[in-house]
Enzyme design. Structure first.
Site, PDB file in Angstrom:
ATOM      1  N   GLY A   1      40.016  28.387 -29.948  1.00 62.53           N
ATOM      2  CA  GLY A   1      41.051  27.370 -30.125  1.00 62.53           C
ATOM      3  C   GLY A   1      40.725  26.511 -31.324  1.00 62.53           C
TER       4      GLY A   1
ATOM      5  CG  ASP B   1      41.130  28.131 -34.562  1.00 61.31           C
ATOM      6  OD1 ASP B   1      40.661  27.101 -35.095  1.00 61.31           O
ATOM      7  OD2 ASP B   1      40.430  29.086 -34.186  1.00 61.31           O
TER       8      ASP B   1
ATOM      9  CB  SER C   1      37.394  24.192 -42.015  1.00 62.54           C
ATOM     10  OG  SER C   1      37.374  25.556 -42.422  1.00 62.54           O
TER      11      SER C   1
ATOM     12  NE  ARG D   1      18.124  33.121 -36.442  1.00 61.27           N
ATOM     13  CZ  ARG D   1      18.474  33.853 -37.473  1.00 61.27           C
ATOM     14  NH1 ARG D   1      18.304  35.145 -37.444  1.00 61.27           N
ATOM     15  NH2 ARG D   1      19.007  33.299 -38.537  1.00 61.27           N
TER      16      ARG D   1
ATOM     17  CE  LYS E   1      39.559  29.918 -37.153  1.00 59.84           C
ATOM     18  NZ  LYS E   1      38.439  29.151 -37.703  1.00 59.84           N
TER      19      LYS E   1
ATOM     20  CB  VAL F   1      28.283  31.414 -40.141  1.00 55.12           C
ATOM     21  CG1 VAL F   1      28.995  30.710 -39.007  1.00 55.12           C
ATOM     22  CG2 VAL F   1      28.824  32.814 -40.272  1.00 55.12           C
TER      23      VAL F   1
ATOM     24  CE1 TYR G   1      23.405  25.941 -38.364  1.00 56.18           C
ATOM     25  CE2 TYR G   1      21.480  25.819 -36.935  1.00 56.18           C
ATOM     26  CZ  TYR G   1      22.194  26.455 -37.936  1.00 56.18           C
ATOM     27  OH  TYR G   1      21.701  27.609 -38.508  1.00 56.18           O
TER      28      TYR G   1
ATOM     29  CB  SER H   1      27.735  23.551 -35.646  1.00 55.07           C
ATOM     30  OG  SER H   1      28.374  24.663 -36.219  1.00 55.07           O
TER      31      SER H   1
HETATM   32  N1  LIG Z   1      31.339  25.551 -35.825  1.00 50.28           N
HETATM   33  C1  LIG Z   1      32.565  25.547 -35.360  1.00 50.28           C
HETATM   34  O1  LIG Z   1      33.282  24.538 -35.484  1.00 50.28           O
HETATM   35  C2  LIG Z   1      33.110  26.740 -34.667  1.00 50.28           C
HETATM   36  C3  LIG Z   1      32.539  27.996 -34.831  1.00 50.28           C
HETATM   37  N2  LIG Z   1      33.061  29.077 -34.203  1.00 50.28           N
HETATM   38  C4  LIG Z   1      32.480  30.407 -34.342  1.00 50.28           C
HETATM   39  O2  LIG Z   1      31.247  30.411 -33.633  1.00 50.28           O
HETATM   40  C5  LIG Z   1      30.368  31.390 -34.189  1.00 50.28           C
HETATM   41  C6  LIG Z   1      29.012  30.741 -34.416  1.00 50.28           C
HETATM   42  O3  LIG Z   1      29.191  29.815 -35.462  1.00 50.28           O
HETATM   43  P1  LIG Z   1      28.468  28.418 -35.640  1.00 50.28           P
HETATM   44  O4  LIG Z   1      27.768  27.957 -34.429  1.00 50.28           O
HETATM   45  O5  LIG Z   1      29.469  27.533 -36.228  1.00 50.28           O
HETATM   46  O6  LIG Z   1      27.434  28.899 -36.774  1.00 50.28           O
HETATM   47  P2  LIG Z   1      26.312  28.061 -37.531  1.00 50.28           P
HETATM   48  O7  LIG Z   1      26.301  28.528 -38.925  1.00 50.28           O
HETATM   49  O8  LIG Z   1      26.480  26.628 -37.234  1.00 50.28           O
HETATM   50  O9  LIG Z   1      24.991  28.597 -36.786  1.00 50.28           O
HETATM   51  C7  LIG Z   1      24.690  29.957 -36.733  1.00 50.28           C
HETATM   52  C8  LIG Z   1      23.784  30.199 -35.542  1.00 50.28           C
HETATM   53  O10 LIG Z   1      23.587  31.597 -35.385  1.00 50.28           O
HETATM   54  C9  LIG Z   1      22.208  31.901 -35.555  1.00 50.28           C
HETATM   55  N3  LIG Z   1      22.086  33.148 -36.263  1.00 50.28           N
HETATM   56  C10 LIG Z   1      22.455  33.397 -37.546  1.00 50.28           C
HETATM   57  N4  LIG Z   1      22.181  34.671 -37.850  1.00 50.28           N
HETATM   58  C11 LIG Z   1      21.614  35.215 -36.756  1.00 50.28           C
HETATM   59  C12 LIG Z   1      21.091  36.501 -36.463  1.00 50.28           C
HETATM   60  N5  LIG Z   1      21.121  37.478 -37.365  1.00 50.28           N
HETATM   61  N6  LIG Z   1      20.581  36.718 -35.217  1.00 50.28           N
HETATM   62  C13 LIG Z   1      20.565  35.729 -34.304  1.00 50.28           C
HETATM   63  N7  LIG Z   1      21.037  34.476 -34.535  1.00 50.28           N
HETATM   64  C14 LIG Z   1      21.559  34.248 -35.739  1.00 50.28           C
HETATM   65  C15 LIG Z   1      21.631  30.736 -36.330  1.00 50.28           C
HETATM   66  O11 LIG Z   1      20.241  30.647 -36.069  1.00 50.28           O
HETATM   67  P3  LIG Z   1      19.237  29.892 -37.098  1.00 50.28           P
HETATM   68  O12 LIG Z   1      19.581  28.428 -37.011  1.00 50.28           O
HETATM   69  O13 LIG Z   1      17.904  30.222 -36.556  1.00 50.28           O
HETATM   70  O14 LIG Z   1      19.518  30.451 -38.465  1.00 50.28           O
HETATM   71  C16 LIG Z   1      22.412  29.580 -35.719  1.00 50.28           C
HETATM   72  O15 LIG Z   1      21.890  29.256 -34.459  1.00 50.28           O
HETATM   73  C17 LIG Z   1      31.040  31.869 -35.489  1.00 50.28           C
HETATM   74  O16 LIG Z   1      31.648  33.115 -35.245  1.00 50.28           O
HETATM   75  C18 LIG Z   1      32.117  30.813 -35.760  1.00 50.28           C
HETATM   76  O17 LIG Z   1      33.238  31.345 -36.424  1.00 50.28           O
HETATM   77  C19 LIG Z   1      34.125  28.958 -33.361  1.00 50.28           C
HETATM   78  C20 LIG Z   1      34.710  27.724 -33.142  1.00 50.28           C
HETATM   79  C21 LIG Z   1      34.265  26.541 -33.790  1.00 50.28           C
HETATM   80  O1  LIG Z   2      36.808  27.954 -35.901  1.00 52.53           O
HETATM   81  C1  LIG Z   2      36.698  26.814 -36.233  1.00 52.53           C
HETATM   82  C2  LIG Z   2      37.548  25.737 -35.722  1.00 52.53           C
HETATM   83  O2  LIG Z   2      38.300  26.160 -34.643  1.00 52.53           O
HETATM   84  C3  LIG Z   2      35.661  26.450 -37.240  1.00 52.53           C
HETATM   85  O3  LIG Z   2      36.100  26.846 -38.473  1.00 52.53           O
HETATM   86  P1  LIG Z   2      35.051  27.014 -39.654  1.00 52.53           P
HETATM   87  O4  LIG Z   2      34.161  28.157 -39.260  1.00 52.53           O
HETATM   88  O5  LIG Z   2      35.873  27.287 -40.865  1.00 52.53           O
HETATM   89  O6  LIG Z   2      34.294  25.724 -39.747  1.00 52.53           O
END
Ligand SMILES: NC(=O)C1=CN([C@@H]2O[C@H](COP(=O)(O)OP(=O)(O)OC[C@H]3O[C@@H](n4cnc5c(N)ncnc54)[C@H](OP(=O)(O)O)[C@@H]3O)[C@@H](O)[C@H]2O)C=CC1
Ligand SMILES: O=C(CO)COP(=O)(O)O
Length: 335
Positions: A136, A244, A254, A34, A191, A279, A51, A14
């Protein structure tokens, strides 16, 4: 005329997809997924339905499932996979990146085992590049919907941050700079644990005063550990700290808060994570943060209770009863 800067984002979850969408409004952007089906859906239907549901992605955004092709294209690399996957992902492109390509991490967790922050893992895997983060109060769905928000590019060299700011900014997405990489990165990591506690509180049906207490004392814990590790305590009063913390603890979207709520409803951790399907970094990070708290001799009672709940040693109700037993010291004691 110089060609435009090409941004490459690794990780099509996402947040990776949303950040790639922000960049695609400003400059050519390639997203690595991937899963080839995800890449095909983005290229052919301009959607990442798993996502981001029905949200339409910008026309300029392209996707690939070939990580080496993606690395070759990068003038700026964004690492958007979860913390536990950063090393294995970047090992696939060691020596494939051009020299001195700036790298920004999006991950908000610590590497299990090594206890390293994502930017440290990036520097180990891809040495010789300027490394920072974008962080952020950024709940992905809201930003993908075009709602106003702000983030911080944190990198030691402020001139690099100045060059990166406009790649991600828009009229409704303000991008600030900060040179305290450690403080900004720890804010995003810590956080998530407080957000699990806030979710448990929500699930247990607490009042607004309790909510405020969890956030405020959670921030005190974050700042205490951050300062002990060498961060600037003022950073925790900024977007990557309290900003955040507020977004994650109060947003029903969240994932960390949702895990806390599910645990308070009586689900097991495995059931809560299966229900989520995405995640929630705080779950894996809580034990690692408690190791750091012991190493730096910092008291973190909220994180300790969250760790005990995710490890299955306490129920959320017992955790809240446990917090009541913590002696109230001087409010301004930081370290
Ligand atoms: N979502 C949010 O609002 C925010 C998230 N973040 C941070 O961003 C980071 C990514 O999170 P987010 O995008 O939300 O996660 P999601 O759970 O939405 O997606 C995870 C992504 O990572 C891929 N992935 C999972 N495991 C592996 C692996 N072992 N090797 C390679 N790719 C992998 C997944 O691929 P597949 O779909 O193929 O499983 C998918 O593309 C996290 O650290 C999160 O804390 C930061 C700010 C905001
Ligand atoms: O980091 C985030 C907002 O800034 C997203 O939080 P969550 O991973 O708990 O959805």
């Amino acid at each position: 005329m110089a060609r435009p800067v090409r941004v490459v984002v690794l990780g099509s979850g996402s947040w990776g997809t949303t950040v790639a969408g922000l960049a695609a409004h400003n400059t050519p952007t390639l997203l690595w997924a991937r899963n080839p089906d995800t890449a095909a859906e983005i290229n052919e239907q301009r959607r990442n339905s798993r996502y981001l549901g029905d949200r339409e992605l910008p026309e300029g955004l392209r996707a690939t499932s070939d990580i080496v092709e993606a690395a070759h294209e990068a003038d700026v690399l964004v690492v958007g996979v979860p913390s536990h996957a950063v090393r294995a992902t970047l090992e696939q492109i060691a020596d494939r990146l051009r020299a001195w390509v700036p790298i920004l991490s999006l991950a908000k967790g610590l590497e299990p085992g090594t206890r390293l922050r994502p930017t440290q893992v990036v520097s180990e895997c891809l040495p010789g590049h300027p490394v920072g983060l974008l962080s952020g109060p950024n709940i992905a769905g809201e930003i993908a919907d075009g709602m106003a928000a702000a983030a911080v590019v944190a990198i030691q060299d402020d001139s690099v941050a100045t060059a990166l700011q406009p790649l991600f900014a828009s009229k409704v997405f303000r991008v600030y700079r900060n040179t305290d990489v450690l403080g900004c990165e720890l804010g995003g990591v810590l956080k998530n644990i407080v957000a699990i506690a806030a979710g448990m509180a929500e699930g247990l049906g607490v009042g607004d005063n309790t909510r405020a207490m969890v956030l405020t004392r959670g921030l005190a814990e974050m700042t205490r550990l951050g300062e002990a590790m060498g961060a600037d305590p003022r950073t925790f009063a900024g977007l990557t700290g309290i900003g955040d913390l507020i977004a994650t603890c109060t947003s029903p979207a969240s994932r960390n808060r949702r895990v806390g709520e599910a645990l308070a409803r009586g689900l097991t951790l495995d059931e809560a994570l299966a229900e989520l399907g995405q995640v929630a970094e705080g779950v894996k990070t809580a034990p690692t943060v408690m190791e750091l708290a012991r190493e730096y001799d910092v008291e973190m009672p909220i994180a300790a209770e969250v760790e005990a709940v995710v490890a299955g040693r306490r129920t959320p109700a017992e955790a809240y009863r446990g917090l009541r037993k913590v002696a109230a010291g001087h409010e301004q004691d930081i370290v």
